[in-house]
Design a protein around this motif. Structure first.
Motif, PDB file in Angstrom:
ATOM      1  N   GLU A 145       0.801  -1.085   0.082  1.00 47.28           N
ATOM      2  CA  GLU A 145       0.079   0.163  -0.079  1.00 47.28           C
ATOM      3  C   GLU A 145       0.856   1.117  -0.069  1.00 47.28           C
ATOM      4  OE1 GLU A 145      -2.596  -0.005   3.332  1.00 47.28           O
ATOM      5  OE2 GLU A 145      -3.511  -1.913   2.619  1.00 47.28           O
ATOM      6  N   SER A 146       0.442   2.346   0.075  1.00 56.32           N
ATOM      7  CA  SER A 146       1.174   3.658   0.182  1.00 56.32           C
ATOM      8  C   SER A 146       1.928   3.845   1.379  1.00 56.32           C
ATOM      9  CB  SER A 146       0.179   4.741   0.159  1.00 56.32           C
ATOM     10  OG  SER A 146      -0.801   4.815   1.185  1.00 56.32           O
ATOM     11  N   ASP A 147       2.941   4.364   1.499  1.00 56.41           N
ATOM     12  CA  ASP A 147       3.817   4.253   2.602  1.00 56.41           C
ATOM     13  C   ASP A 147       3.057   4.946   3.929  1.00 56.41           C
ATOM     14  OD1 ASP A 147       5.881   3.267   1.147  1.00 56.41           O
ATOM     15  OD2 ASP A 147       6.744   5.175   0.737  1.00 56.41           O
ATOM     16  N   THR A 148       2.363   5.861   3.573  1.00 59.52           N
ATOM     17  CA  THR A 148       1.583   6.499   4.831  1.00 59.52           C
ATOM     18  C   THR A 148       0.660   5.510   5.616  1.00 59.52           C
ATOM     19  OG1 THR A 148       1.709   8.730   3.681  1.00 59.52           O
ATOM     20  CG2 THR A 148       0.256   8.529   5.426  1.00 59.52           C
ATOM     21  N   SER A 149      -0.172   4.897   4.591  1.00 55.02           N
ATOM     22  CA  SER A 149      -1.201   3.833   5.122  1.00 55.02           C
ATOM     23  C   SER A 149      -0.649   2.809   6.136  1.00 55.02           C
ATOM     24  CB  SER A 149      -1.826   3.219   4.029  1.00 55.02           C
ATOM     25  OG  SER A 149      -2.874   2.178   4.525  1.00 55.02           O
ATOM     26  N   LYS A 150       0.596   2.136   5.311  1.00 51.94           N
ATOM     27  CA  LYS A 150       1.354   1.233   5.713  1.00 51.94           C
ATOM     28  C   LYS A 150       2.100   1.739   7.189  1.00 51.94           C
ATOM     29  CE  LYS A 150       4.682  -2.260   4.232  1.00 51.94           C
ATOM     30  NZ  LYS A 150       5.486  -2.592   3.118  1.00 51.94           N
ATOM     31  N   THR A 151       2.620   2.994   7.314  1.00 48.96           N
ATOM     32  CA  THR A 151       3.092   3.305   8.364  1.00 48.96           C
ATOM     33  C   THR A 151       1.972   3.504   9.569  1.00 48.96           C
ATOM     34  OG1 THR A 151       4.705   4.528   7.209  1.00 48.96           O
ATOM     35  CG2 THR A 151       4.382   5.418   9.484  1.00 48.96           C
ATOM     36  N   ILE A 152       0.888   3.874   9.256  1.00 45.26           N
ATOM     37  CA  ILE A 152      -0.151   4.105  10.257  1.00 45.26           C
ATOM     38  C   ILE A 152      -0.585   2.732  10.594  1.00 45.26           C
ATOM     39  CG2 ILE A 152      -2.768   4.713  10.517  1.00 45.26           C
ATOM     40  CD1 ILE A 152      -2.076   7.000   8.698  1.00 45.26           C
ATOM     41  N   ARG A 153      -0.887   1.850   9.749  1.00 41.37           N
ATOM     42  CA  ARG A 153      -1.143   0.350  10.272  1.00 41.37           C
ATOM     43  C   ARG A 153      -0.134  -0.107  10.918  1.00 41.37           C
ATOM     44  NH1 ARG A 153      -4.850  -2.874   6.486  1.00 41.37           N
ATOM     45  NH2 ARG A 153      -6.204  -1.323   5.615  1.00 41.37           N
ATOM     46  N   LEU A 154       1.212  -0.080  10.843  1.00 47.53           N
ATOM     47  CA  LEU A 154       2.249  -0.602  11.519  1.00 47.53           C
ATOM     48  C   LEU A 154       2.126   0.048  12.871  1.00 47.53           C
ATOM     49  CD1 LEU A 154       5.279  -1.076   9.224  1.00 47.53           C
ATOM     50  CD2 LEU A 154       4.233  -2.831  10.588  1.00 47.53           C
ATOM     51  N   THR A 155       2.206   1.433  13.002  1.00 49.27           N
ATOM     52  CA  THR A 155       2.142   2.152  14.311  1.00 49.27           C
ATOM     53  C   THR A 155       1.056   1.502  15.088  1.00 49.27           C
ATOM     54  OG1 THR A 155       3.047   4.009  13.027  1.00 49.27           O
ATOM     55  CG2 THR A 155       1.926   4.557  15.438  1.00 49.27           C
ATOM     56  N   LEU A 156      -0.127   1.284  14.690  1.00 46.39           N
ATOM     57  CA  LEU A 156      -1.396   0.980  15.454  1.00 46.39           C
ATOM     58  C   LEU A 156      -1.005  -0.488  15.916  1.00 46.39           C
ATOM     59  CD1 LEU A 156      -4.519   2.196  13.342  1.00 46.39           C
ATOM     60  CD2 LEU A 156      -3.727   2.725  15.538  1.00 46.39           C
ATOM     61  N   ALA A 157      -0.446  -1.541  14.949  1.00 44.45           N
ATOM     62  CA  ALA A 157      -0.232  -2.650  15.627  1.00 44.45           C
ATOM     63  C   ALA A 157       0.852  -2.805  16.694  1.00 44.45           C
ATOM     64  CB  ALA A 157       0.625  -3.479  14.219  1.00 44.45           C
ATOM     65  N   ILE A 158       1.669  -1.849  16.537  1.00 45.78           N
ATOM     66  CA  ILE A 158       2.717  -2.034  17.513  1.00 45.78           C
ATOM     67  C   ILE A 158       2.210  -1.387  18.803  1.00 45.78           C
ATOM     68  CG2 ILE A 158       4.889  -0.875  18.581  1.00 45.78           C
ATOM     69  CD1 ILE A 158       5.687  -0.884  15.410  1.00 45.78           C
TER      70      ILE A 158
END
Length: 77
Positions: free
Chosen positions: A40-53
């Motif tokens: 996905e876009s870098d922003t969406s992926k970063t948000i998902r990873l941040t939420l996951a952590i």
């Protein structure tokens, strides 16, 4: 601390709780790995990873949703 844990729950209870905690950690790491592989876009992926952590239940729920989606895709074929 371990002695108190053992005294509180006994051998069977301590073993079951420790095993379930271990499985949850493994699934959390697997969910993080799965989320990091999303294209996905870098922003969406970063948000998902941040939420996951920050919210450990999120990768578990994401993995369950992903497994259901994969099962539906396989049944359609």
């Amino acid at each position: 601390m371990l002695e108190t844990f053992y005294d509180t729950f006994g051998f069977a209870g301590a073993f079951i709780i420790s095993f379930l905690a271990f499985i949850c950690i493994i699934f959390w790491i697997a969910g993080l790995a799965g989320i990091s592989m999303i294209e996905e876009s870098d922003t969406s992926k970063t948000i998902r990873l941040t939420l996951a952590i920050l919210i450990p239940i999120y990768p578990l729920l994401w993995m369950i949703k992903d497994m259901i989606v994969q099962k539906i895709d396989i049944q359609k074929k």
